[in-house]
Scaffold this motif. Structure first.
Motif, PDB file in Angstrom:
ATOM      1  N   THR A   1       0.793  -1.227   0.000  1.00 15.51           N
ATOM      2  CA  THR A   1       0.000   0.000   0.000  1.00 15.51           C
ATOM      3  C   THR A   1       0.828   1.282   0.000  1.00 15.51           C
ATOM      4  OG1 THR A   1      -0.207  -0.197   2.407  1.00 15.51           O
ATOM      5  CG2 THR A   1      -1.992  -1.104   1.073  1.00 15.51           C
ATOM      6  N   SER A   2       2.141   1.179   0.162  1.00 11.78           N
ATOM      7  CA  SER A   2       2.997   2.373   0.130  1.00 11.78           C
ATOM      8  C   SER A   2       3.514   2.685  -1.266  1.00 11.78           C
ATOM      9  CB  SER A   2       4.190   2.200   1.075  1.00 11.78           C
ATOM     10  OG  SER A   2       3.781   2.032   2.409  1.00 11.78           O
ATOM     11  N   LEU A   3       3.251   1.819  -2.238  1.00 16.35           N
ATOM     12  CA  LEU A   3       3.828   1.973  -3.568  1.00 16.35           C
ATOM     13  C   LEU A   3       3.417   3.286  -4.228  1.00 16.35           C
ATOM     14  CD1 LEU A   3       3.692  -1.544  -5.274  1.00 16.35           C
ATOM     15  CD2 LEU A   3       5.717  -0.165  -4.779  1.00 16.35           C
ATOM     16  N   VAL A   4       4.423   3.936  -4.825  1.00 10.49           N
ATOM     17  CA  VAL A   4       4.220   5.137  -5.628  1.00 10.49           C
ATOM     18  C   VAL A   4       4.535   4.845  -7.087  1.00 10.49           C
ATOM     19  CG1 VAL A   4       4.956   7.539  -6.003  1.00 10.49           C
ATOM     20  CG2 VAL A   4       4.742   6.640  -3.675  1.00 10.49           C
ATOM     21  N   GLU A   5       5.559   4.012  -7.320  1.00 16.21           N
ATOM     22  CA  GLU A   5       5.972   3.656  -8.675  1.00 16.21           C
ATOM     23  C   GLU A   5       6.199   2.152  -8.768  1.00 16.21           C
ATOM     24  OE1 GLU A   5       9.474   5.889  -9.581  1.00 16.21           O
ATOM     25  OE2 GLU A   5       8.534   7.830  -9.196  1.00 16.21           O
ATOM     26  N   ILE A   6       5.611   1.533  -9.809  1.00 16.73           N
ATOM     27  CA  ILE A   6       5.811   0.110 -10.049  1.00 16.73           C
ATOM     28  C   ILE A   6       6.057  -0.098 -11.538  1.00 16.73           C
ATOM     29  CG2 ILE A   6       3.280  -0.146 -10.040  1.00 16.73           C
ATOM     30  CD1 ILE A   6       5.782  -2.945  -9.321  1.00 16.73           C
ATOM     31  N   ASP A   7       7.177  -0.719 -11.871  1.00 19.26           N
ATOM     32  CA  ASP A   7       7.537  -0.975 -13.270  1.00 19.26           C
ATOM     33  C   ASP A   7       7.875  -2.458 -13.422  1.00 19.26           C
ATOM     34  OD1 ASP A   7       8.455  -1.045 -15.864  1.00 19.26           O
ATOM     35  OD2 ASP A   7       9.627   0.797 -15.698  1.00 19.26           O
ATOM     36  N   LEU A   8       7.014  -3.176 -14.166  1.00 19.53           N
ATOM     37  CA  LEU A   8       7.183  -4.615 -14.397  1.00 19.53           C
ATOM     38  C   LEU A   8       7.337  -4.916 -15.886  1.00 19.53           C
ATOM     39  CD1 LEU A   8       4.430  -5.978 -11.970  1.00 19.53           C
ATOM     40  CD2 LEU A   8       6.844  -5.587 -11.477  1.00 19.53           C
ATOM     41  N   GLN A   9       7.628  -3.926 -16.684  1.00 18.40           N
ATOM     42  CA  GLN A   9       7.671  -4.076 -18.138  1.00 18.40           C
ATOM     43  C   GLN A   9       8.620  -5.183 -18.580  1.00 18.40           C
ATOM     44  OE1 GLN A   9       8.404  -0.427 -20.284  1.00 18.40           O
ATOM     45  NE2 GLN A   9       9.163  -1.483 -22.087  1.00 18.40           N
ATOM     46  N   GLY A  10       8.230  -5.888 -19.659  1.00 16.98           N
ATOM     47  CA  GLY A  10       9.128  -6.826 -20.316  1.00 16.98           C
ATOM     48  C   GLY A  10       9.399  -8.086 -19.538  1.00 16.98           C
ATOM     49  N   ASN A  11       8.365  -8.658 -18.919  1.00 18.38           N
ATOM     50  CA  ASN A  11       8.488  -9.938 -18.237  1.00 18.38           C
ATOM     51  C   ASN A  11       7.429 -10.894 -18.775  1.00 18.38           C
ATOM     52  OD1 ASN A  11      10.617  -9.839 -15.979  1.00 18.38           O
ATOM     53  ND2 ASN A  11       9.561  -7.889 -15.708  1.00 18.38           N
ATOM     54  N   ALA A  12       7.043 -11.879 -17.988  1.00 15.97           N
ATOM     55  CA  ALA A  12       6.001 -12.813 -18.412  1.00 15.97           C
ATOM     56  C   ALA A  12       4.960 -12.983 -17.316  1.00 15.97           C
ATOM     57  CB  ALA A  12       6.620 -14.170 -18.783  1.00 15.97           C
ATOM     58  N   PHE A  13       4.681 -11.909 -16.596  1.00 15.86           N
ATOM     59  CA  PHE A  13       3.630 -11.963 -15.588  1.00 15.86           C
ATOM     60  C   PHE A  13       2.293 -12.246 -16.262  1.00 15.86           C
ATOM     61  CE2 PHE A  13       6.742  -9.218 -13.329  1.00 15.86           C
ATOM     62  CZ  PHE A  13       6.901 -10.014 -12.196  1.00 15.86           C
ATOM     63  N   SER A  14       1.439 -12.992 -15.577  1.00 10.75           N
ATOM     64  CA  SER A  14       0.180 -13.418 -16.177  1.00 10.75           C
ATOM     65  C   SER A  14      -0.954 -13.278 -15.167  1.00 10.75           C
ATOM     66  CB  SER A  14       0.297 -14.867 -16.658  1.00 10.75           C
ATOM     67  OG  SER A  14       0.640 -15.715 -15.572  1.00 10.75           O
ATOM     68  N   GLY A  15      -2.145 -13.712 -15.608  1.00  7.48           N
ATOM     69  CA  GLY A  15      -3.314 -13.574 -14.754  1.00  7.48           C
ATOM     70  C   GLY A  15      -3.858 -12.160 -14.837  1.00  7.48           C
ATOM     71  N   GLN A  16      -4.669 -11.798 -13.886  1.00  8.33           N
ATOM     72  CA  GLN A  16      -5.302 -10.497 -13.919  1.00  8.33           C
ATOM     73  C   GLN A  16      -4.647  -9.527 -12.947  1.00  8.33           C
ATOM     74  OE1 GLN A  16      -8.906 -12.660 -11.838  1.00  8.33           O
ATOM     75  NE2 GLN A  16      -9.371 -10.502 -12.022  1.00  8.33           N
ATOM     76  N   ILE A  17      -4.904  -8.246 -13.144  1.00  8.90           N
ATOM     77  CA  ILE A  17      -4.422  -7.223 -12.219  1.00  8.90           C
ATOM     78  C   ILE A  17      -5.229  -7.353 -10.925  1.00  8.90           C
ATOM     79  CG2 ILE A  17      -4.226  -4.753 -11.797  1.00  8.90           C
ATOM     80  CD1 ILE A  17      -3.903  -4.354 -14.779  1.00  8.90           C
ATOM     81  N   PRO A  18      -4.568  -7.446  -9.780  1.00 13.73           N
ATOM     82  CA  PRO A  18      -5.305  -7.601  -8.518  1.00 13.73           C
ATOM     83  C   PRO A  18      -5.993  -6.306  -8.086  1.00 13.73           C
ATOM     84  CG  PRO A  18      -2.965  -7.353  -8.081  1.00 13.73           C
ATOM     85  CD  PRO A  18      -3.111  -7.418  -9.577  1.00 13.73           C
ATOM     86  N   ASP A  19      -6.714  -6.371  -7.013  1.00 16.42           N
ATOM     87  CA  ASP A  19      -7.384  -5.197  -6.452  1.00 16.42           C
ATOM     88  C   ASP A  19      -6.324  -4.243  -5.896  1.00 16.42           C
ATOM     89  OD1 ASP A  19      -8.834  -3.319  -5.104  1.00 16.42           O
ATOM     90  OD2 ASP A  19      -9.956  -4.722  -3.859  1.00 16.42           O
ATOM     91  N   LEU A  20      -6.181  -3.088  -6.542  1.00 18.42           N
ATOM     92  CA  LEU A  20      -5.164  -2.109  -6.137  1.00 18.42           C
ATOM     93  C   LEU A  20      -5.781  -0.899  -5.449  1.00 18.42           C
ATOM     94  CD1 LEU A  20      -2.890  -2.160  -9.340  1.00 18.42           C
ATOM     95  CD2 LEU A  20      -2.645  -3.503  -7.243  1.00 18.42           C
ATOM     96  N   SER A  21      -6.994  -1.037  -4.967  1.00 25.50           N
ATOM     97  CA  SER A  21      -7.691   0.095  -4.360  1.00 25.50           C
ATOM     98  C   SER A  21      -6.981   0.627  -3.116  1.00 25.50           C
ATOM     99  CB  SER A  21      -9.128  -0.274  -4.017  1.00 25.50           C
ATOM    100  OG  SER A  21      -9.169  -1.403  -3.145  1.00 25.50           O
ATOM    101  N   GLY A  22      -6.150  -0.202  -2.474  1.00 28.17           N
ATOM    102  CA  GLY A  22      -5.433   0.235  -1.280  1.00 28.17           C
ATOM    103  C   GLY A  22      -4.188   1.045  -1.571  1.00 28.17           C
ATOM    104  N   LEU A  23      -3.782   1.130  -2.858  1.00 27.11           N
ATOM    105  CA  LEU A  23      -2.552   1.842  -3.227  1.00 27.11           C
ATOM    106  C   LEU A  23      -2.886   3.292  -3.567  1.00 27.11           C
ATOM    107  CD1 LEU A  23      -1.870  -1.208  -3.506  1.00 27.11           C
ATOM    108  CD2 LEU A  23      -0.306  -0.597  -5.341  1.00 27.11           C
TER     109      LEU A  23
END
Length: 469
Positions: free
Chosen positions: A232-254
């Motif tokens: 919940t403290s995240l300000v910047e998240i960069d995951l570009q260029g990987n193989a993450f899958s599934g759906q984006i989780p609930d980020l309402s707490g960020l």
């Protein structure tokens, strides 16, 4: 303590400091001899190293700072730098230093280590961070180091705030100790452009990180990013260029999230309102994934890169609803965990246009044939929304749960084949005209553990009430 004893102690301390400063003079001369400073204009000609350019000492002539940055310096670092015990800042960034990063373990006063953008090639000592409980910032970015893994000794740097190890040949998995319990002050973790693989460790969800950069790994990081919902403290998240899958989780707490970059992964499913509704967002990049459903509608203040032809949104207009048939099928895919195979095929706003496993009569979906597609998850009640369905084939998968009673309402259904899965529970009562095939489900007709517990609790409650009456 007598005055004579006190004087003797002071003399002893003076002698120890004098000896230490003499040792440091030797170390600094060793450092000077390893560096080519002549073309750089850096003046280290004085016999007193405390008067050298960009070197600072304390009152006892002990070296506390060495800051030679962006000078084009060539050479190597002295292996004895780890003996400068009062060193607080060591910076040589943006030079042409090569060889090995010396073992600096035991420098208990060191706060900043900055060696980014050099030519160091040897592997990093596993003891690099040992005893460094004052260390706050580390930058080793852009060095062509030999392959190495993040050492366990990072845990000893309990004051660490910034760990930046971008493009410096790190291999293995992300260690599972970046939690606030272990590193309570860590706010920035940058590991971009390395060789990390595997999944995001659970401990990240218990961190106070504000910046997390894991982009462009080789081969790649994969699995889901569900741990982000706890960061919940995240300000910047960069995951570009990987193989993450599934759906984006609930980020309402960020509620402080400004940058969200998941470009070039394998995400599927619908972009959730918990992301589009974040008021703090300024930059979002969703390009080159397999997102489905409506093109997300963000606030006008957000710079969005979600190019439609690199995802599988149903329409090109942000926020425009999908065709009801598309909505139903995406809901069905959700119960299967949004499989990548379906996400790649189920594109656009017309399921009758060559969607995998879908057969239509005119514009009516009549057959859903997903047998032997390695499906997991459960059978969705949303099948009942496709009222024109005549045939449902789900055999030879790994589906669990029970057959939803909602399927009995399909007016035209003639065949339901769920054979050879892991279906349990009672088979709902279908019309006699429906052929329900359930062979190869060992637990069909049996309730799963949860439902058995519920029934047991119900019996216990009823028994208790009967006794009271």
């Amino acid at each position: 303590m007598t005055r004579s004893h006190l004087c003797l102690l002071c003399l002893l301390l003076f002698l120890l400091n004098f000896a230490a400063s003499q040792d440091e003079a030797t170390i600094m001369q060793s450092l000077k001899s390893n560096l080519n400073l002549v073309p750089t204009g850096v003046n280290w000609s004085s016999p007193d190293h405390c008067k050298w350019d960009n070197v600072q000492c304390d009152a006892s002539n002990r070296v506390t700072r060495i800051q030679l940055n962006e000078k084009g310096i060539q050479g190597t670092l002295s292996p004895f730098l780890g003996k400068l015990s009062e060193l607080v800042i060591l910076e040589f960034f943006s030079n042409k230093l090569s060889g090995k990063i010396p073992n600096l373990s035991g420098l208990k006063h060191l706060q900043i280590l900055n060696l980014h953008d050099n030519l160091f090639v040897s592997s990093v000592s596993l003891n690099l961070f040992s005893g460094m409980n004052s260390l706050q910032e580390v930058y080793l970015d852009n060095n062509p180091l030999a392959f190495w893994e993040i050492p366990e000794t990072v845990k000893e740097a309990t004051s660490l705030k910034i760990l930046s190890l971008v493009n410096c040949s790190i291999t293995g998995s992300i260690p599972d100790y970046f939690s606030s319990e272990t590193l309570p002050y860590l706010v920035s973790l940058k590991l971009s452009q390395n060789y990390l693989e595997g999944e995001l460790p659970e401990s990240l969800g218990r961190s106070s990180l504000q910046q997390l950069y894991l982009d462009r790994q080789q081969p790649y990081l994969d699995t889901s990013i569900s741990v982000l919902q706890n960061m919940t403290s995240l300000v910047e998240i960069d995951l570009q260029g990987n193989a993450f899958s599934g759906q984006i989780p609930d980020l309402s707490g960020l509620q402080s999230l400004r940058l969200f970059n998941v470009r070039e992964n394998q995400f599927t499913g619908v972009v959730p309102p918990s992301l589009t509704g974040l008021k703090s967002l300024t930059v979002v990049n969703l390009t080159n994934n397999c997102f489905q459903g409506p093109l997300p509608l963000f606030d006008k203040s957000v710079a969005v890169d979600a190019i439609t032809n690199t995802n599988n949104f149903c329409l090109d207009t942000p926020g425009a609803p999908c065709d009801p048939r598309v909505d139903a099928l995406i809901s069905i895919a959700e119960s299967f965990g949004y499989p990548l195979k379906l996400a790649k095929s189920w594109r656009g706003n017309d399921p009758c246009n060559s969607w995998l496993g879908i057969t239509c009569s005119g514009s009516n979906v009549t057959v859903v044939n997903l047998e032997s597609q390695e499906l997991t998850g459960t059978i969705s009640p949303s099948f009942a929304k496709l009222t024109s369905l005549e045939t449902i084939f789900l055999s030879n998968n790994s589906l669990t749960g029970s057959i939803p009673t909602e399927l009995t309402t399909l007016p035209k259904l003639r065949t339901l084949d769920v054979s050879h899965n892991n279906i349990n529970g009672d088979v709902p009562k279908f019309n006699e005209s429906v052929n329900v095939v359930t062979a190869g489900n060992a637990n069909i007709g049996k309730k799963d553990r949860f439902h058995r517990l519920v029934e047991l609790l119900e019996k216990m409650i009823k028994g208790t009430l009967a006794k009271k009456e």
